[in-house]
Design an enzyme around this catalytic site. Structure first.
Site, PDB file in Angstrom:
ATOM      1  N   ASP A 114      71.471 112.952  47.405  1.00  0.00           N
ATOM      2  CA  ASP A 114      72.538 113.685  46.711  1.00  0.00           C
ATOM      3  C   ASP A 114      73.476 112.754  45.947  1.00  0.00           C
ATOM      4  O   ASP A 114      73.692 111.611  46.335  1.00  0.00           O
ATOM      5  CB  ASP A 114      73.326 114.509  47.744  1.00  0.00           C
ATOM      6  CG  ASP A 114      74.146 115.597  47.079  1.00  0.00           C
ATOM      7  OD1 ASP A 114      73.760 116.061  45.984  1.00  0.00           O
ATOM      8  OD2 ASP A 114      75.182 115.988  47.650  1.00  0.00           O
TER       9      ASP A 114
ATOM     10  N   HIS B 229      69.830 111.834  37.233  1.00  0.00           N
ATOM     11  CA  HIS B 229      68.497 112.154  37.779  1.00  0.00           C
ATOM     12  C   HIS B 229      67.489 111.080  37.368  1.00  0.00           C
ATOM     13  O   HIS B 229      66.670 110.650  38.168  1.00  0.00           O
ATOM     14  CB  HIS B 229      68.027 113.527  37.303  1.00  0.00           C
ATOM     15  CG  HIS B 229      68.909 114.649  37.763  1.00  0.00           C
ATOM     16  ND1 HIS B 229      69.373 114.737  39.059  1.00  0.00           N
ATOM     17  CD2 HIS B 229      69.421 115.734  37.114  1.00  0.00           C
ATOM     18  CE1 HIS B 229      70.119 115.820  39.175  1.00  0.00           C
ATOM     19  NE2 HIS B 229      70.177 116.451  38.021  1.00  0.00           N
TER      20      HIS B 229
ATOM     21  N   LEU C 295      52.194 105.420  55.156  1.00  0.00           N
ATOM     22  CA  LEU C 295      53.283 106.404  55.143  1.00  0.00           C
ATOM     23  C   LEU C 295      52.844 107.749  54.563  1.00  0.00           C
ATOM     24  O   LEU C 295      52.145 107.805  53.557  1.00  0.00           O
ATOM     25  CB  LEU C 295      54.441 105.838  54.299  1.00  0.00           C
ATOM     26  CG  LEU C 295      55.629 106.757  54.056  1.00  0.00           C
ATOM     27  CD1 LEU C 295      56.437 106.954  55.339  1.00  0.00           C
ATOM     28  CD2 LEU C 295      56.541 106.189  52.964  1.00  0.00           C
TER      29      LEU C 295
END
Ligand code: IPE
Ligand code: IPE
Ligand code: MG
Length: 246
Positions: free
Chosen positions: A19, A36, A130
């Site tokens: 955020d 962004h 991962l």
């Protein structure tokens, strides 16, 4: 700082609420979209950082159900960014042995996004390191509604009785089926809330909120710090200190 991390006590599943992109851009006098665009580097850092440590699952809250309510211009820019980024990041995913998957109502995403995602998932499906999970068009309430529908259908079909429904039934019906609950949840940007993220899966997560860092500035040392803090916490799961095996 990384050397201080105890590799035998890693969070199995880290979830991140990425955020603060808009505020980061605003501080610089730029448009939200600029924030962004500058978030990609942070995504790479957290992914590589988790892969380096040997964390098994990383979920990134990338676009929430509620984010569909943002101005169309911002949504379009985010979706376009997603398409370009997924394609550009495939070599990094391969180098780090990362497998990509998604959770969320992905059929609501533009076709171009879905195609890129499908291709990236196909190319990385045999990677064994991962597991990187992008939460896209996702919310915790959406997940619970979908799970309830699946379970109700099983009951209706006579495959399950209401008395048989237990926590495992729900775990298996959620989008995160087969993935352990979140151990560590990191949120940048200083807001102390869950924002409809994985409501069920966060039940006993340790929360680590970074107040003074917006997502585009997140780097590996922030991850090391979060994991070290996690390792310093006492996770009692309702019990008392004396009952824990030290
Ligand atoms: C997070 O940053 C990215 C998404 C929700 C897609 P924001 O866009 O929410 O940035 P702030 O919180 O408004 O600063
Ligand atoms: C949460 O951030 C969603 C994502 C990071 C994708 P928001 O910026 O949408 O959350 P609120 O609206 O401040 O709670
Ligand atoms: Mg925000």
């Amino acid at each position: 700082m990384k050397e201080l991390i105890d590799l035998s006590n890693l969070p199995r599943h880290i979830a991140v609420i990425m955020d603060g992109n808009g505020r980061w851009a605003k501080q610089k006098g730029a448009a939200r979209v600029f924030g962004h665009r500058n978030a990609i580097k942070a995504v790479r850092e957290v992914t590589e950082g988790c892969a380096e440590l040997g964390v098994k699952h990383l979920t990134l809250y990338t676009f929430s159900t509620e984010n569909w309510g943002r101005p169309k211009l911002e949504i379009d820019a985010l979706m376009q960014l997603l398409v370009h980024t997924i394609r550009a990041e495939i070599p990094t995913l391969m180098e780090n042995n990362v497998r990509l998957s998604t959770i969320g109502d992905t059929k609501t995403l533009p076709g171009s996004c879905r195609n890129e995602l499908d291709e990236a998932m196909r190319l990385t499906e045999n990677n064994t390191g991962l597991n990187l999970i992008l939460a896209l068009s996702y919310s915790g309430k959406w997940d619970l509604v979908e799970a309830t529908r699946k379970i109700a259908a099983q009951v209706k079909a006579g495959l399950l009785s209401p008395e048989q429904i237990d926590e495992d039934t729900i775990n298996q019906a959620l989008a995160t089926e087969g993935i352990p609950d979140v151990d560590l949840m990191i949120r940048t940007g200083g807001d102390h809330r869950i924002s409809n993220f994985m409501l069920w899966q966060l039940a006993y997560a340790e929360l680590y909120i970074i107040n003074d860092v917006f997502w585009p500035d997140f780097r590996k040392p922030h991850l090391w710090e979060a994991v070290l803090t996690y390792q310093g916490r006492e996770r009692r799961f309702g019990k008392i200190s004396e009952q824990l095996v030290k």
